[in-house]
Design an enzyme around this catalytic site. Structure first.
Site, PDB file in Angstrom:
ATOM      1  N   GLY A  21       0.813  -1.207   0.000  1.00 10.51           N
ATOM      2  CA  GLY A  21       0.000   0.000   0.000  1.00 10.51           C
ATOM      3  C   GLY A  21       0.848   1.258   0.000  1.00 10.51           C
ATOM      4  N   LYS A 258      -2.525 -17.585  -7.737  1.00 11.81           N
ATOM      5  CA  LYS A 258      -1.073 -17.810  -7.755  1.00 11.81           C
ATOM      6  C   LYS A 258      -0.504 -17.929  -6.356  1.00 11.81           C
ATOM      7  CE  LYS A 258       0.216 -13.364  -6.652  1.00 11.81           C
ATOM      8  NZ  LYS A 258       1.279 -12.810  -5.819  1.00 11.81           N
TER       9      LYS A 258
END
EC number: 1.1.1.8
Length: 400
Positions: A21, A258
């Protein structure tokens, strides 16, 4: 309308301030400075407030404060560095850390979501009714939400807040990008019909080609268009190249699935370092990823997203060699403990997405009686739950 001639500018807020972030905040803030015709310069970053102690070895140590705890937001705003989650990386001075998610998002027309999905419900409940009704979002969250059905986080956000939300994912290691080392990413964003023609009566469709649940509000004409060019200008940097696609399902699911595969490769690497074995397991994992997308999101999924874009094979490759899901699973095998124990010990309060996604996906598959078709996903889940041994991973995946 020609970009650059608009009367108003978009305000941007980053929802979340972990290492990824904070890295995304750095990218976005650099670009809002470079594109004043499109964006307000200042970028709000919502920070989950924490008390942090600055050690004497830190350049930010203040003898007058000593080792008394300080608010993380105050440290970030004073020193332009997230000392806890992205240390030694300077953030642009136009990144403003804010402990109130409602205040951070106030008047923002672009919201970038980058927080562990465990906190999503609480944050969205705080934002609902307190954001610009025509805001648009980008989800950088890796995972899926499973209730009675499986939902992409981008669409979960959209339905919770009544907005349209795209997705960003790629072969992206936060610390590398924060140091401005070269990489690429993929953004899936298909401009809503009301943004292309605010008089359109055509029905908005979701990632399964169903009528969307959200009634979208068009952006006012005095703002720059909320289109692919605007979002590319917001994220693209010389060190962080962006490819825009329309396949929100493929980008979102690639970023989620994934992580399950990376946990499996970590289990394998903890016992066997042979590249050939790892390559074969990665191939088998990719096959299941493609099959899952085709089976449950085949109406809009494009195979090229996983085979040609950064959000697909490239992201899988880097996650299976350098990602934290891989590293923690490998350490768990080497140290003879659980992945959760490694997570608690080494991630500084951050959370792995591979564990939770494996559980969510297998709950979804089991409810439909098709978990036997996804042997890789099931094997990783069973090992995490202690039902199987990591040393049997390959045989579990390849069993007839």
């Amino acid at each position: 309308m020609v970009q650059g001639s608009s009367e108003k500018r978009h305000k941007v807020t980053i929802i979340g301030s972990g290492n990824w972030g904070s890295t995304v905040a750095k990218i976005v803030a650099q670009n809002t400075k470079e594109h004043p015709e499109l964006f307000h310069k200042d970028v709000q970053m919502w920070v989950y407030e924490e008390d942090v102690v600055i050690p004497e070895s830190s350049p930010y140590y203040d003898p007058a404060i000593g080792t008394k705890p300080q608010k993380l937001t105050e440290i970030i705003n004073a020193h332009h560095e997230n000392v806890k989650y992205l240390p030694d990386i300077k953030l642009p001075d136009n990144v403003i850390a804010n402990p109130s998610v409602q205040d951070a998002a106030r008047d923002s027309s672009i919201l970038v979501f980058n927080l562990p999905h465990q906190f999503f419900d609480k944050v969205c409940s705080q934002l609902k009714g307190n954001i610009v009704p025509w805001a648009r979002g980008i989800s950088c969250i890796k995972g899926v939400h499973v209730d009675k059905d499986i939902t992409l986080f981008s669409e979960w956000i959209g339905e919770a807040l009544g907005i349209y939300c795209g997705a960003l994912s790629g072969a992206n290691i936060a610390t590398d990008i924060a140091q401005e080392l070269q990489c690429q990413t993929t953004i899936a964003y298909e401009p809503p019909l009301v943004d292309l023609d605010n008089s359109s009566t055509e029905i908005q469709r979701d990632s399964r080609a169903r009528a969307a649940k959200t009634q979208l509000v068009p952006a006012p004409p005095e703002y720059p268009p909320l289109d692919c060019n605007t979002f590319k200008n917001l994220f693209d940097r010389p060190y962080f190249r962006v490819t825009m696609v329309s396949d929100v399902a493929g980008v979102s699911l690639g970023g989620a699935l994934k992580n399950i595969v990376a946990v499996g490769i970590g289990f394998a690497a903890g016992r066997d370092q042979r590249p050939g074995l790892h390559a074969e397991l990665i191939r088998l994992g990719m096959v299941e990823m493609v099959n899952f997308c085709k089976e449950f999101f085949g109406e809009t999924f494009q195979t090229d997203t996983l085979t040609l874009q950064s959000a697909g094979y490239a992201d899988l490759y880097v996650s299976c060699h350098a990602g934290r899901n891989f590293k923690c699973a490998k350490m768990a095998v080497e140290q003879g403990c659980t992945v959760e124990e490694i997570e608690a010990r080494v991630l500084n309060g951050q959370k792995l997405q591979g564990n939770s996604t494996a559980r969510e996906v297998n709950t979804f598959l089991k409810a439909r009686g098709v978990e036997h078709k996804y042997k890789f996903f099931k094997a990783v889940y069973d090992i995490l739950e202690g039902k199987e041994s990591d040393k049997d991973l390959y045989s579990l995946i390849t069993a007839e």
